[in-house]
Structures are given as C-alpha cells and as structure tokens.
Design an enzyme around this catalytic site. Structure first.
Site, PDB file in Angstrom:
ATOM      1  N   THR A  14     -16.187  -5.939  57.073  1.00 17.53           N
ATOM      2  CA  THR A  14     -16.907  -6.219  55.827  1.00 17.53           C
ATOM      3  C   THR A  14     -17.627  -7.558  55.867  1.00 17.53           C
ATOM      4  O   THR A  14     -18.816  -7.650  55.544  1.00 17.53           O
ATOM      5  CB  THR A  14     -15.913  -6.205  54.649  1.00 17.53           C
ATOM      6  N   VAL A  15     -16.930  -8.611  56.280  1.00 14.31           N
ATOM      7  CA  VAL A  15     -17.516  -9.952  56.258  1.00 14.31           C
ATOM      8  C   VAL A  15     -18.519 -10.127  57.393  1.00 14.31           C
ATOM      9  O   VAL A  15     -19.602 -10.699  57.195  1.00 14.31           O
ATOM     10  CB  VAL A  15     -16.422 -11.034  56.321  1.00 14.31           C
ATOM     11  N   GLY A  16     -18.204  -9.639  58.590  1.00 20.47           N
ATOM     12  CA  GLY A  16     -19.128  -9.772  59.703  1.00 20.47           C
ATOM     13  C   GLY A  16     -20.452  -9.076  59.438  1.00 20.47           C
ATOM     14  O   GLY A  16     -21.529  -9.658  59.633  1.00 20.47           O
ATOM     15  N   ALA A  17     -20.379  -7.816  58.991  1.00 14.10           N
ATOM     16  CA  ALA A  17     -21.608  -7.086  58.670  1.00 14.10           C
ATOM     17  C   ALA A  17     -22.332  -7.748  57.499  1.00 14.10           C
ATOM     18  O   ALA A  17     -23.569  -7.821  57.471  1.00 14.10           O
ATOM     19  CB  ALA A  17     -21.272  -5.633  58.337  1.00 14.10           C
ATOM     20  N   ALA A  46     -32.135 -24.729  56.366  1.00 14.51           N
ATOM     21  CA  ALA A  46     -31.504 -25.163  57.610  1.00 14.51           C
ATOM     22  C   ALA A  46     -32.441 -26.001  58.461  1.00 14.51           C
ATOM     23  O   ALA A  46     -31.999 -26.686  59.389  1.00 14.51           O
ATOM     24  CB  ALA A  46     -31.052 -23.948  58.412  1.00 14.51           C
ATOM     25  N   ARG A  94     -14.764  -3.476  68.251  1.00 18.43           N
ATOM     26  CA  ARG A  94     -14.104  -2.528  69.147  1.00 18.43           C
ATOM     27  C   ARG A  94     -14.870  -1.215  69.296  1.00 18.43           C
ATOM     28  O   ARG A  94     -14.891  -0.620  70.352  1.00 18.43           O
ATOM     29  CB  ARG A  94     -12.684  -2.254  68.650  1.00 18.43           C
ATOM     30  N   VAL A 145     -11.309 -19.944  52.149  1.00 23.64           N
ATOM     31  CA  VAL A 145     -10.634 -20.151  50.869  1.00 23.64           C
ATOM     32  C   VAL A 145     -11.559 -19.758  49.723  1.00 23.64           C
ATOM     33  O   VAL A 145     -12.664 -20.275  49.595  1.00 23.64           O
ATOM     34  CB  VAL A 145     -10.202 -21.626  50.683  1.00 23.64           C
ATOM     35  N   LYS A 149      -4.215 -20.063  51.768  1.00 31.37           N
ATOM     36  CA  LYS A 149      -5.344 -20.801  51.198  1.00 31.37           C
ATOM     37  C   LYS A 149      -4.888 -22.145  50.614  1.00 31.37           C
ATOM     38  O   LYS A 149      -5.573 -23.161  50.766  1.00 31.37           O
ATOM     39  CB  LYS A 149      -6.019 -19.948  50.125  1.00 31.37           C
ATOM     40  N   GLY A 166     -14.842 -10.191  49.300  1.00 36.11           N
ATOM     41  CA  GLY A 166     -15.964  -9.261  49.348  1.00 36.11           C
ATOM     42  C   GLY A 166     -17.018  -9.715  50.327  1.00 36.11           C
ATOM     43  O   GLY A 166     -17.095 -10.893  50.705  1.00 36.11           O
TER      44      GLY A 166
END
Length: 433
Positions: free
Chosen positions: A17-20, A37, A49, A137, A210, A307
């Site tokens: 979820t977080v990587g995508a 930036a 995987r 966190v 956290k 999320g």
C-alpha cells in the site's frame, strides 16, 4: 546530492500500500515536488516478491529486484525507501545494506526503528548518511518534523497522543453504537480498518513502537523500546464505555511520554479522558500528537495516521529534504550529545483510577472493598451503582483520588481475591498526562 540538474533517483523496497502510494505521489505531483525539491525526484528501481501482482501502478522501465538488498546496491539508485515492514529480515537487511553503501534511507518502519533505532542511527552517523522516518509515526501528520525541527528551541516536557487508528476506530464505534469489542473488531476487519491478525494494534504494540520513537526525539536520547509499559484495549467493554460517558469521560488508547526531574516515563494504555479535552474529540481512524514545550506550551497535530496517501505523503516529504540537502541529526542531536535519562517504572506513576467490579449483591461487600483500599492508602472520590439484585451480580464503579500505581496494584490484587468479587476487576487510568 543537491545538484539542481540531476534528478534524485529513488529505489523503493516494498510495493504494498505505502510503496505503491509513494510511486503514485511522486508521479502525480511530479511538477510541484520538483519545484519544492529543487530538482526532479524519480523512481528508478523497485523490489517486491511477486512481479505479476497488479498494484495499480505501471512498473515498465523500472529496475526490478526480487531481493531488496540487491536494490540497495543498484547503481541507478541514490536513495532507498524501505516500506517492507517488520523489525527483522529483509527490511532490516536492506536498511543496513543501503547505509553501508553510503546511500540515504527513508523508512516508514516504526517497528524497525523502535527496536533497532539506536543501532541504525549510529551506523548512519558512522557512514555519514541521513535516515528519514517521518512516515513511521502517525502517517501524514508531520510529528517527527515538528518535534525535531519546529520545536527545536524548546525543552520538551511531554509528548503524547492517539497513535493507532484501528484502536481509535474500535473505541469510537463501541461508544457510538453501544456494541462490544469483539463484534466491532470483526466489523473493522471486514471494512479493512483492522488487519486479519490485529494483535499488534489491539495489544498496544503498534502505538508503543511509535511512542518509543517520539520519546527518543522529544527527550534527545537513544530509542529504548524496553522502557515502555504497554497495554491494549482487549478488556474494554461496552459497560465501561457507558460508565465513562456517565462520568464525563471518553476512553482512548493513549501513548504518553513525560520527562520529570527523576527520569522519563513512557506508557501506552487505555485512559479515561475528560470529554472537554481536545484529544477526547479525536474519533474514528484519526491520530493526534500533543507536544508540550517549555516555551511554546501545548501543540496538537491531528490527521490520518495510516493509509497509502497520508503515509506516502510523509515519505515524499523526507525525499524532498534529501533532494534539497537539508540534513538533521536522526534523534535531533549527534550521537555523542544524546542524553540517557533513567526510565521510570510504571509503579512510580501517580494518578486517579477508574475501577469497575462485578460483585455479588449482598450486605458488607462495599465495606470489604473500602477496607482493602484504605489499607493500601487509596482514597475514593466517588462511587456508582445502579439498581439492586440481591444475591446476583451487579457492577460497582469506584473513582479514586490521585494515588500511586504501586498502591493501586496492591489494592487490586487484594480486591480480586475477595469472595464477593466475581470476575477480574477492570482498571482504567484517568487523564491524558
């Protein structure tokens, strides 16, 4: 790393979820991110995987590594984002490999930092590379940046908050609908608000990871997970929530870290919070972090704590800092400047307590209970009992004046042993500090 003509090339280890979500944020907001930036930030490599799984993102043209440690060595990768999860195994190996290769790391992995943060910080300092963890966190809430940078002029007295959205959602629904824990947990799993194995969340471990990170930052010392007292919400009942409402409280799972003249206390447990307090109004899947500084006073941050979008937002914020060359010591100060305040035992805690007993309704029960409390040096502020059922089980609620945890535990053991007490007493600490 701050060459304005050269893109910052990112390798993402973990395409859940977080990587995508991180890939999506970097692509969808590419122009605004490049402006902030000072140069483009592009994903050049990924590791996961299963190459056949549809993750909702295009991976054509990216270097794909089955082994995340190999991703850390990829010459087309300037910085490694670790969003695999877990305190050991591939996540830890990837972070260590990247640091040893002289590559900055951004991670969302609170378990890894809570258990190995001191070691990883020392390793990163030795190799002269940054380690960013804003996403570890409270998801999209900039809690790390607030403590480490925004409040850097202050001595932090305490940091606390609602640090787990799953528990907050369950307690909110229990309060609003009068339903019991197991039923609401099952619904939360069905809706995707709780994991299939929710133990880390409902046992308080996720919140404790956290809090260990926040406490280390707040007080300028190495992270020490072993110093925490941790309780979850499994034993909270609809009956306790109803009594809390009658008493003017809401029950929240809180993480609380506080500095005193004697040392630091860090604890995660359910707490009765007065309804008028801001943190009592934080409901559903939302998180909140409250910091108290000696000059700024109380500062509260609230938002979504998990999320794809919120967590990826925090990952990319760290990447923007790296692209700009903004470097801050991992725990707010260099390793040799960190303190080592003693950890205070939970038995030293002082506060008021909510105590619910299920007792056999017969003469002399309250006299026995109050005698135990008196012998332990615990005084009562109030008592609630509704209705009579002679010979049957009835709930009695006692609210104590401020006392010590040690005295309360002594009293609790003795009360649990009384013949008239029919089940283990329910104890909830009162207050958000």
């Amino acid at each position: 790393m701050s060459d304005p003509h050269k893109p910052l090339r990112v390798g993402i280890a973990g395409l859940g979820t977080v990587g995508a979500g991180t890939v999506t944020v970097l692509r969808q907001n590419a122009a605004i991110i490049a402006a902030r930036a000072g140069r483009p930030i592009t994903v050049t490599a990924v590791s996961a995987r299963d190459r056949t799984r549809d993750r909702g993102i295009a991976t054509e043209g990216l270097n794909w590594h089955d082994d995340p440690v190999a991703l850390a060595a990829d010459p087309d990768v300037d910085v490694v984002v670790e969003v695999i999860g877990g305190s050991e195994g591939p996540a830890a190996e990837t972070v260590r490999a990247a640091i040893r290769a002289g590559k900055p790391v951004v991670t969302a992995n609170k378990a890894l930092l809570a258990l190995h943060g001191a070691e990883l910080a020392a390793l990163a300092e030795t190799h002269g590379v940054p380690l960013g963890f804003e996403a570890a966190v409270a998801g999209g809430i900039p809690a790390i940046k607030a403590l480490r940078e925004g409040l850097a002029a202050n001595e932090i007295i305490s940091v606390s908050g609602i640090l787990n959205g799953t528990c907050n959602y369950i307690l909110t629904v229990m309060r609003e609908q009068g339903r019991d824990f197991a039923e609401v947990l099952a619904d939360a799993q069905a809706f995707g608000y709780a994991e299939a194995d929710p133990a880390f969340d409902i046992n308080g471990v996720d919140a404790a990871h956290k809090l260990a990170i926040l406490g280390a930052l707040a007080f300028g010392q190495p992270v020490d997970f072993s110093a925490l007292h941790v309780e979850g919400i499994r034993r909270i009942t609809a009956l306790d929530i109803a009594f809390a409402r009658e008493l003017g409280f809401r029950i929240k799972l809180l993480g609380i870290a506080r500095r005193t003249a004697d040392g630091v206390s860090m604890r995660v447990h359910p707490a009765m919070v007065p309804e008028a307090e801001e943190i009592a109004q934080v409901d559903g899947v939302f998180n909140a972090v409250v910091a108290e500084g000696n000059f700024v006073g109380r500062v509260m941050l609230m938002g979504r704590g998990a999320g794809a979008g919120p967590t990826a937002s925090a990952v990319v914020a760290d990447l923007i800092d790296l692209a700009r060359g903004r470097l801050t010591p991992i725990w707010g100060a260099e390793g040799d400047a960190l303190g080592q305040l003693p950890a205070l035992p939970m038995s030293a805690h002082q506060g008021a307590y909510y105590l619910r007993l299920m007792v056999r309704d017969r003469p002399g029960v309250m006299a026995d209970v109050t005698a135990v409390l008196r012998d332990a040096g615990v005084s009562l502020q109030s008592m609630l009992q509704h209705g009579r059922a002679p010979g049957e089980s009835v709930p009695i609620v006692l609210v104590t004046h401020e006392t010590t945890e040690g005295a309360m535990m002594q009293a609790l053991d003795a009360i649990a042993g009384l013949d008239s007490v029919l089940e283990p007493p329910a104890l909830i600490r009162i207050g958000a500090a």
